[in-house]
Design an enzyme around this catalytic site. Structure first.
Site, PDB file in Angstrom:
ATOM      1  N   GLU A  54       0.828  -1.206   0.000  1.00 19.89           N
ATOM      2  CA  GLU A  54       0.000   0.000   0.000  1.00 19.89           C
ATOM      3  C   GLU A  54       0.868   1.264   0.000  1.00 19.89           C
ATOM      4  O   GLU A  54       0.581   2.229  -0.712  1.00 19.89           O
ATOM      5  CB  GLU A  54      -0.904   0.030   1.239  1.00 19.89           C
ATOM      6  CG  GLU A  54      -1.798  -1.193   1.368  1.00 19.89           C
ATOM      7  CD  GLU A  54      -1.187  -2.290   2.212  1.00 19.89           C
ATOM      8  OE1 GLU A  54      -1.926  -2.908   2.992  1.00 19.89           O
ATOM      9  OE2 GLU A  54       0.033  -2.540   2.089  1.00 19.89           O
ATOM     10  N   TRP A 172      16.785 -41.489 -13.291  1.00 16.29           N
ATOM     11  CA  TRP A 172      15.732 -40.548 -12.890  1.00 16.29           C
ATOM     12  C   TRP A 172      14.397 -41.156 -13.273  1.00 16.29           C
ATOM     13  O   TRP A 172      14.261 -41.693 -14.360  1.00 16.29           O
ATOM     14  CB  TRP A 172      15.919 -39.193 -13.560  1.00 16.29           C
ATOM     15  CG  TRP A 172      17.181 -38.512 -13.170  1.00 16.29           C
ATOM     16  CD1 TRP A 172      18.336 -38.447 -13.878  1.00 16.29           C
ATOM     17  CD2 TRP A 172      17.402 -37.778 -11.983  1.00 16.29           C
ATOM     18  NE1 TRP A 172      19.272 -37.703 -13.219  1.00 16.29           N
ATOM     19  CE2 TRP A 172      18.725 -37.273 -12.045  1.00 16.29           C
ATOM     20  CE3 TRP A 172      16.654 -37.462 -10.865  1.00 16.29           C
ATOM     21  CZ2 TRP A 172      19.294 -36.502 -11.028  1.00 16.29           C
ATOM     22  CZ3 TRP A 172      17.207 -36.693  -9.865  1.00 16.29           C
ATOM     23  CH2 TRP A 172      18.503 -36.219  -9.952  1.00 16.29           C
ATOM     24  N   ARG A 186      11.009 -25.128  -4.838  1.00 16.68           N
ATOM     25  CA  ARG A 186      11.756 -24.864  -3.601  1.00 16.68           C
ATOM     26  C   ARG A 186      11.835 -23.378  -3.285  1.00 16.68           C
ATOM     27  O   ARG A 186      11.930 -22.985  -2.127  1.00 16.68           O
ATOM     28  CB  ARG A 186      13.177 -25.430  -3.712  1.00 16.68           C
ATOM     29  CG  ARG A 186      13.248 -26.945  -3.760  1.00 16.68           C
ATOM     30  CD  ARG A 186      14.670 -27.397  -4.008  1.00 16.68           C
ATOM     31  NE  ARG A 186      14.771 -28.834  -4.193  1.00 16.68           N
ATOM     32  CZ  ARG A 186      15.805 -29.452  -4.750  1.00 16.68           C
ATOM     33  NH1 ARG A 186      16.835 -28.735  -5.202  1.00 16.68           N
ATOM     34  NH2 ARG A 186      15.816 -30.761  -4.884  1.00 16.68           N
ATOM     35  N   ASP A 202      21.530 -40.248  -2.114  1.00 15.71           N
ATOM     36  CA  ASP A 202      21.474 -39.370  -3.289  1.00 15.71           C
ATOM     37  C   ASP A 202      22.444 -38.197  -3.247  1.00 15.71           C
ATOM     38  O   ASP A 202      22.695 -37.562  -4.269  1.00 15.71           O
ATOM     39  CB  ASP A 202      20.050 -38.822  -3.461  1.00 15.71           C
ATOM     40  CG  ASP A 202      19.039 -39.915  -3.743  1.00 15.71           C
ATOM     41  OD1 ASP A 202      19.454 -40.977  -4.240  1.00 15.71           O
ATOM     42  OD2 ASP A 202      17.844 -39.703  -3.471  1.00 15.71           O
ATOM     43  N   LEU A 206      19.877 -29.708  -2.715  1.00 11.66           N
ATOM     44  CA  LEU A 206      18.617 -29.100  -2.248  1.00 11.66           C
ATOM     45  C   LEU A 206      18.560 -27.592  -2.463  1.00 11.66           C
ATOM     46  O   LEU A 206      17.884 -26.876  -1.720  1.00 11.66           O
ATOM     47  CB  LEU A 206      18.362 -29.431  -0.760  1.00 11.66           C
ATOM     48  CG  LEU A 206      18.320 -30.922  -0.393  1.00 11.66           C
ATOM     49  CD1 LEU A 206      18.028 -31.090   1.098  1.00 11.66           C
ATOM     50  CD2 LEU A 206      17.282 -31.663  -1.226  1.00 11.66           C
ATOM     51  N   LEU A 297       8.774 -39.043   4.539  1.00  9.64           N
ATOM     52  CA  LEU A 297       7.475 -38.589   4.036  1.00  9.64           C
ATOM     53  C   LEU A 297       6.336 -39.315   4.749  1.00  9.64           C
ATOM     54  O   LEU A 297       5.332 -38.703   5.133  1.00  9.64           O
ATOM     55  CB  LEU A 297       7.387 -38.835   2.526  1.00  9.64           C
ATOM     56  CG  LEU A 297       8.108 -37.817   1.650  1.00  9.64           C
ATOM     57  CD1 LEU A 297       8.399 -38.396   0.283  1.00  9.64           C
ATOM     58  CD2 LEU A 297       7.294 -36.538   1.526  1.00  9.64           C
TER      59      LEU A 297
END
Length: 362
Positions: A54, A172, A186, A202, A206, A297
């Protein structure tokens, strides 16, 4: 609802999104100033500590603002922070009407700015495309309403839900287009999180596409190799969570602590819920992008911490009982308690498909 209000609020959304991933811990905000149905100025919040949307729009305006309408996707701020309250400047400039997509969930602000504007004789309209406005600032709303970071799960898998063959080969599964898209994702979040098995197997970096987010490693027994990319390339933005029993690895800790932040937790403290609380309260990390592996996960889903998913599917079948499934952990025993995903969207990226959605927690 006036069509012009919808049109101009949509434009504030586009402005706000220009700074996606760079305003944390602040929300994404875009603002337009309209006079005689013409846009005379615009602005957006670029990063924490910079001008609010603003104020930027007001200062850029070359015309007298008396009688103008201000459009903004989030209620203007009421309190002093790094910058002065926006609401006071709006009143001072003689703006006669303010259209707001949604109230600010911050308890220091919510409704107070609207009330002050009304008391100053300014017409205020709130709730134009509110659900869309909340989605743009889904991270900020989660932070303010639950005092926790917004958690996103990203998975790249075959059609049958595998992230590696039974021999562990995973590079992959998805195409280069999908991998580039995931890297750009990311940039939207404060931190990227993986488990130690992913680091060892791996050796990921990242990194984002335009920024270097925090890297979070869940490493109960402090197995992270000193030669790993995450350690060697650390810019003091690598955070490791380990158990207190790892304190006996004094020599390794001495090497790591020069460039890495380590939290040593008791067995009872070592839950992902507690880890996300620490990240939010102690490190001001407002969003976490979880990339793997299967066990990590799975634990995030087991503890019902995931807010949003990005599931990439490659048109491939891997098969095999011993091939690694994308979501490990304990899993759901009773189908009546299964996690459900709403607001699904499917898009094609190269030869792969991306499914996004929001996880029901009830």
């Amino acid at each position: 609802m006036q069509e012009k209000d919808i049109l101009f609020i949509k434009k504030t959304f586009k402005l706000a999104k220009k700074a996606e991933g760079f305003t944390s811990p602040n929300p994404l905000v875009g603002a337009l100033i309209v006079k005689n149905n013409q846009i005379i100025s615009s602005g957006y919040h670029k990063k924490a500590g910079s001008l609010h949307a603003e104020i930027e729009a007001i200062r850029k305006a070359k015309k007298n603002l008396k009688g103008a309408t201000l459009y903004v996707n989030l209620e203007p701020c009421f309190h002093w922070g790094r910058t002065p309250p926006c609401v006071d400047e709006i009143i001072k400039r003689g703006i006669k009407r303010v259209v707001i997509a949604t109230y600010d969930p911050n308890p220091q602000v919510r409704g107070r700015s609207v009330e002050k504007l009304k008391k100053a004789g300014i017409e205020v309209k709130v709730g134009v495309l509110e659900s869309e406005a909340r989605k743009i600032n889904e991270v900020f709303f989660k932070n303010m309403e639950e005092n926790l970071p917004f958690v996103v799960a990203k998975i790249a898998q075959s059609l049958d839900g595998k992230i590696a063959t039974f021999k562990g080969q995973s590079k992959w599964i998805t195409s280069q287009d999908a991998r580039l898209y995931a890297k750009k994702l990311r940039d939207k979040y404060d931190a990227v999180c993986v488990g130690i098995n992913t680091v060892i197997k791996d050796n990921p970096s990242l990194e984002g596409f335009r920024k270097s987010p925090y890297k979070i490693v869940i490493d109960p027994h402090l197995k992270i190799p000193l030669s790993s990319k995450l350690v060697k390339n650390s810019k003091n933005n690598l955070i490791i969570f380990s158990k207190k029993e790892s304190l006996r690895k004094k020599r390794k800790i001495e090497c790591l602590r020069k460039i890495v932040q380590i939290y040593f937790l008791t067995q009872k403290e070592f839950t992902l819920k507690n880890i996300t609380k620490i990240l939010y309260k102690e490190k001001n990390i407002c969003s976490v992008f979880v990339e793997g592996g299967s066990f990590t996960l799975g634990r995030f889903f087991d503890e019902r911490l995931v807010d949003k998913i990005y599931f990439f599917y490659a048109p491939k079948i891997i098969g095999g009982e011993k091939s690694i499934t994308s979501v490990g952990g304990k899993g759901i025993e009773d189908l009546n308690k299964v996690l459900k995903v709403k607001d699904l969207e499917i898009k094609k990226i190269g030869e792969d498909f991306l499914v996004t959605g929001y996880v029901y927690q009830k």
